[in-house]
Design a protein around this motif. Sequence first.
Motif, PDB file in Angstrom:
ATOM      1  N   MET A 268       0.853  -1.181   0.000  1.00 55.90           N
ATOM      2  CA  MET A 268       0.000   0.000   0.000  1.00 55.90           C
ATOM      3  C   MET A 268       0.895   1.238   0.000  1.00 55.90           C
ATOM      4  O   MET A 268       1.809   1.363   0.823  1.00 55.90           O
ATOM      5  CB  MET A 268      -0.908   0.012   1.223  1.00 55.90           C
ATOM      6  CG  MET A 268      -1.848   1.212   1.290  1.00 55.90           C
ATOM      7  SD  MET A 268      -3.159   1.175   0.059  1.00 55.90           S
ATOM      8  CE  MET A 268      -4.190  -0.150   0.765  1.00 55.90           C
ATOM      9  N   PHE A 269       0.629   2.156  -0.933  1.00 59.14           N
ATOM     10  CA  PHE A 269       1.403   3.388  -1.043  1.00 59.14           C
ATOM     11  C   PHE A 269       0.528   4.593  -0.734  1.00 59.14           C
ATOM     12  O   PHE A 269      -0.641   4.650  -1.139  1.00 59.14           O
ATOM     13  CB  PHE A 269       1.964   3.549  -2.463  1.00 59.14           C
ATOM     14  CG  PHE A 269       3.036   2.566  -2.827  1.00 59.14           C
ATOM     15  CD1 PHE A 269       4.368   2.850  -2.577  1.00 59.14           C
ATOM     16  CD2 PHE A 269       2.714   1.352  -3.433  1.00 59.14           C
ATOM     17  CE1 PHE A 269       5.367   1.947  -2.925  1.00 59.14           C
ATOM     18  CE2 PHE A 269       3.695   0.447  -3.784  1.00 59.14           C
ATOM     19  CZ  PHE A 269       5.027   0.740  -3.524  1.00 59.14           C
ATOM     20  N   ASP A 270       1.104   5.531  -0.018  1.00 65.40           N
ATOM     21  CA  ASP A 270       0.545   6.869   0.134  1.00 65.40           C
ATOM     22  C   ASP A 270       1.504   7.783  -0.625  1.00 65.40           C
ATOM     23  O   ASP A 270       2.468   8.309  -0.057  1.00 65.40           O
ATOM     24  CB  ASP A 270       0.471   7.258   1.614  1.00 65.40           C
ATOM     25  CG  ASP A 270      -0.161   8.625   1.834  1.00 65.40           C
ATOM     26  OD1 ASP A 270      -0.381   9.346   0.841  1.00 65.40           O
ATOM     27  OD2 ASP A 270      -0.425   8.978   2.997  1.00 65.40           O
ATOM     28  N   PRO A 271       1.298   7.962  -1.934  1.00 66.33           N
ATOM     29  CA  PRO A 271       2.330   8.551  -2.799  1.00 66.33           C
ATOM     30  C   PRO A 271       2.832   9.918  -2.379  1.00 66.33           C
ATOM     31  O   PRO A 271       4.002  10.252  -2.584  1.00 66.33           O
ATOM     32  CB  PRO A 271       1.637   8.618  -4.168  1.00 66.33           C
ATOM     33  CG  PRO A 271       0.544   7.616  -4.101  1.00 66.33           C
ATOM     34  CD  PRO A 271       0.081   7.632  -2.688  1.00 66.33           C
ATOM     35  N   ARG A 272       1.980  10.739  -1.767  1.00 70.48           N
ATOM     36  CA  ARG A 272       2.400  12.100  -1.409  1.00 70.48           C
ATOM     37  C   ARG A 272       3.139  12.140  -0.087  1.00 70.48           C
ATOM     38  O   ARG A 272       3.784  13.139   0.235  1.00 70.48           O
ATOM     39  CB  ARG A 272       1.173  13.012  -1.367  1.00 70.48           C
ATOM     40  CG  ARG A 272       0.521  13.208  -2.728  1.00 70.48           C
ATOM     41  CD  ARG A 272      -0.847  13.854  -2.620  1.00 70.48           C
ATOM     42  NE  ARG A 272      -1.808  12.990  -1.931  1.00 70.48           N
ATOM     43  CZ  ARG A 272      -3.086  13.276  -1.757  1.00 70.48           C
ATOM     44  NH1 ARG A 272      -3.562  14.416  -2.251  1.00 70.48           N
ATOM     45  NH2 ARG A 272      -3.892  12.459  -1.123  1.00 70.48           N
ATOM     46  N   ALA A 273       3.079  11.043   0.681  1.00 66.59           N
ATOM     47  CA  ALA A 273       3.773  10.995   1.970  1.00 66.59           C
ATOM     48  C   ALA A 273       5.182  10.440   1.827  1.00 66.59           C
ATOM     49  O   ALA A 273       6.135  10.968   2.411  1.00 66.59           O
ATOM     50  CB  ALA A 273       2.984  10.152   2.969  1.00 66.59           C
ATOM     51  N   GLN A 274       5.334   9.365   1.068  1.00 64.01           N
ATOM     52  CA  GLN A 274       6.649   8.752   0.857  1.00 64.01           C
ATOM     53  C   GLN A 274       6.593   7.909  -0.400  1.00 64.01           C
ATOM     54  O   GLN A 274       5.523   7.477  -0.833  1.00 64.01           O
ATOM     55  CB  GLN A 274       7.060   7.900   2.064  1.00 64.01           C
ATOM     56  CG  GLN A 274       6.098   6.744   2.375  1.00 64.01           C
ATOM     57  CD  GLN A 274       6.439   6.021   3.660  1.00 64.01           C
ATOM     58  OE1 GLN A 274       6.430   6.623   4.727  1.00 64.01           O
ATOM     59  NE2 GLN A 274       6.753   4.730   3.553  1.00 64.01           N
ATOM     60  N   ASN A 275       7.773   7.660  -0.994  1.00 61.98           N
ATOM     61  CA  ASN A 275       7.800   6.927  -2.258  1.00 61.98           C
ATOM     62  C   ASN A 275       8.017   5.434  -2.072  1.00 61.98           C
ATOM     63  O   ASN A 275       8.260   4.716  -3.042  1.00 61.98           O
ATOM     64  CB  ASN A 275       8.862   7.511  -3.196  1.00 61.98           C
ATOM     65  CG  ASN A 275      10.276   7.297  -2.678  1.00 61.98           C
ATOM     66  OD1 ASN A 275      10.476   6.923  -1.525  1.00 61.98           O
ATOM     67  ND2 ASN A 275      11.257   7.533  -3.533  1.00 61.98           N
ATOM     68  N   THR A 276       7.950   4.955  -0.827  1.00 60.99           N
ATOM     69  CA  THR A 276       7.991   3.522  -0.557  1.00 60.99           C
ATOM     70  C   THR A 276       6.697   3.128   0.159  1.00 60.99           C
ATOM     71  O   THR A 276       5.959   3.974   0.656  1.00 60.99           O
ATOM     72  CB  THR A 276       9.202   3.142   0.300  1.00 60.99           C
ATOM     73  OG1 THR A 276       9.200   3.939   1.496  1.00 60.99           O
ATOM     74  CG2 THR A 276      10.502   3.364  -0.463  1.00 60.99           C
ATOM     75  N   ALA A 277       6.442   1.831   0.222  1.00 62.80           N
ATOM     76  CA  ALA A 277       5.168   1.349   0.752  1.00 62.80           C
ATOM     77  C   ALA A 277       5.000   1.688   2.225  1.00 62.80           C
ATOM     78  O   ALA A 277       5.949   1.611   3.015  1.00 62.80           O
ATOM     79  CB  ALA A 277       5.070  -0.167   0.543  1.00 62.80           C
ATOM     80  N   VAL A 278       3.767   2.047   2.611  1.00 63.84           N
ATOM     81  CA  VAL A 278       3.451   2.300   4.019  1.00 63.84           C
ATOM     82  C   VAL A 278       2.979   1.017   4.699  1.00 63.84           C
ATOM     83  O   VAL A 278       2.994   0.914   5.926  1.00 63.84           O
ATOM     84  CB  VAL A 278       2.379   3.399   4.163  1.00 63.84           C
ATOM     85  CG1 VAL A 278       2.925   4.727   3.678  1.00 63.84           C
ATOM     86  CG2 VAL A 278       1.099   3.046   3.412  1.00 63.84           C
ATOM     87  N   GLN A 279       2.537   0.034   3.909  1.00 61.77           N
ATOM     88  CA  GLN A 279       2.192  -1.291   4.415  1.00 61.77           C
ATOM     89  C   GLN A 279       2.649  -2.324   3.398  1.00 61.77           C
ATOM     90  O   GLN A 279       2.595  -2.084   2.188  1.00 61.77           O
ATOM     91  CB  GLN A 279       0.681  -1.435   4.642  1.00 61.77           C
ATOM     92  CG  GLN A 279       0.111  -0.575   5.748  1.00 61.77           C
ATOM     93  CD  GLN A 279      -1.363  -0.900   5.991  1.00 61.77           C
ATOM     94  OE1 GLN A 279      -1.709  -1.927   6.576  1.00 61.77           O
ATOM     95  NE2 GLN A 279      -2.240  -0.016   5.534  1.00 61.77           N
ATOM     96  N   GLU A 280       3.091  -3.476   3.892  1.00 62.02           N
ATOM     97  CA  GLU A 280       3.581  -4.541   3.009  1.00 62.02           C
ATOM     98  C   GLU A 280       3.280  -5.887   3.653  1.00 62.02           C
ATOM     99  O   GLU A 280       3.649  -6.123   4.802  1.00 62.02           O
ATOM    100  CB  GLU A 280       5.082  -4.381   2.771  1.00 62.02           C
ATOM    101  CG  GLU A 280       5.694  -5.454   1.896  1.00 62.02           C
ATOM    102  CD  GLU A 280       7.192  -5.243   1.682  1.00 62.02           C
ATOM    103  OE1 GLU A 280       7.565  -4.133   1.252  1.00 62.02           O
ATOM    104  OE2 GLU A 280       7.966  -6.182   1.967  1.00 62.02           O
TER     105      GLU A 280
END
Length: 451
Positions: A198-210
């Motif tokens: 799961m990505f939050d693209p505007r927060a960080q460019n790596t996954a926030v959950q995996e």
Amino acid sequence: MTYRQGLKFRHVFGTASKPENSYQNVKISKSAWDSNWIAANNKYVGICWGTAGGGSFAVIPHETTGKLPSNYPRFTGHSGKVLDIAFNPFNTQLIASASEDCSVKIWQIPEGGLTEDINEAAQVLLGHNRKVGQIKFNPVANNLLASSSTDQTIRLWDIEKGEEKIKLEGIGGMPQSFDWSFDGSRIVCSAKDKKLRMFDPRAQNTAVQEVASHTGIKGSRICWLGSRNRFVTVGFSRSADRQLWFWDADNLEKPLIKKNIDTSSGVLMPFYDDDTNLLFLAGKGDGNIRYYEIINDSPYFAPLNDFASKDACKGACILPKVGNNVSKCEVVRMYRMLATSIQSVSFVAPRKADFFQEDLFPETRGMEPTIDVDQWLEGENTEPIKISLEGGFVAPEPKKKFVPEKKKQEDIVIESNNPEVLRTRLKQAKKIIEQQEKKIKDLEALLKTKN
């Protein structure tokens, strides 16, 4: 009353179009890539076309049914096979294409469709270092497109400016599928390493959950369940069972429920209609389409019926609700790609349509964007604008005309040693030189007439 009797759409059945109302004599792409190969909006059906060299795709007006001529006009500007296409949800005359040549291109569709081949795209998006396999427009922000590639990235583009805005990394292997959340704030992705991110693209460019996902070696797909904060994945088990998993988007610790479908070998393609809460599963190589009604609590989805056909499906898509025939209570329309034709499947509620059926057709997603790319990048969150289909739908004129900003020759940067990337860059540079040479000849000819 039994549980099934309480389901609203238990009497909805699919009916396939007759040959004369289908699109005949289409040339299906022979690429081994796992794609849907087909897309539709309220005016056109698009199909990745099979060609001997380079890549092309066709855009067919809905009314142009029957046998197509063998030389049907196409968009032909890719040097590699076209692997995916996507219509702009806010402009019926814009379509994007992704290709083996590592590029994404944006095309203007002439009003009424093509009358001749078009080779020059309105915009070219360069940045991926390997083939681009999937593209999807953001559901709320105008002209914001996401693309995934075998270079193990998902990139977000402002298609009007031709600029890459965000690059999502840390995908452990080739992305197999991704989807936007309903409000366009998040992206969920499955990859060849059998993990879900799961990505939050505007927060960080790596996954926030995996988390770990389907364990089979074949491809998996993702489908966000509209305004619900949930999504489904389809894939394979280690023992090759086809599976359907149901997820809570805020907690990926484990699926809410897992369901084995069957042991067929074709990849399942999931499609969801938010207005009816119906989930459709079309399998590659299958003749049938399964559909379920999504509910809030366990077991979360209830099987309804199957659309059955003897013709094997090569690809499929769902038509946006604004294209449906509400006067005939057509709640969902899908398109199936067969061996040499495209067939529509109409799912109709068995009612007399003397007046507008408001319970069948609640307000649905329209064709006006809520925000633009810059507002989205600044962190604004919003949901799609919904409209009523009572009285019929007329596509609005885009409030802002699409005016692509072309890159100058000095802006072309060679940043990869990948042969496909280099070929794409070379072709673009040659095109610029050809245009300049033509301009020189025209000016020389004009000068001669003045002497």
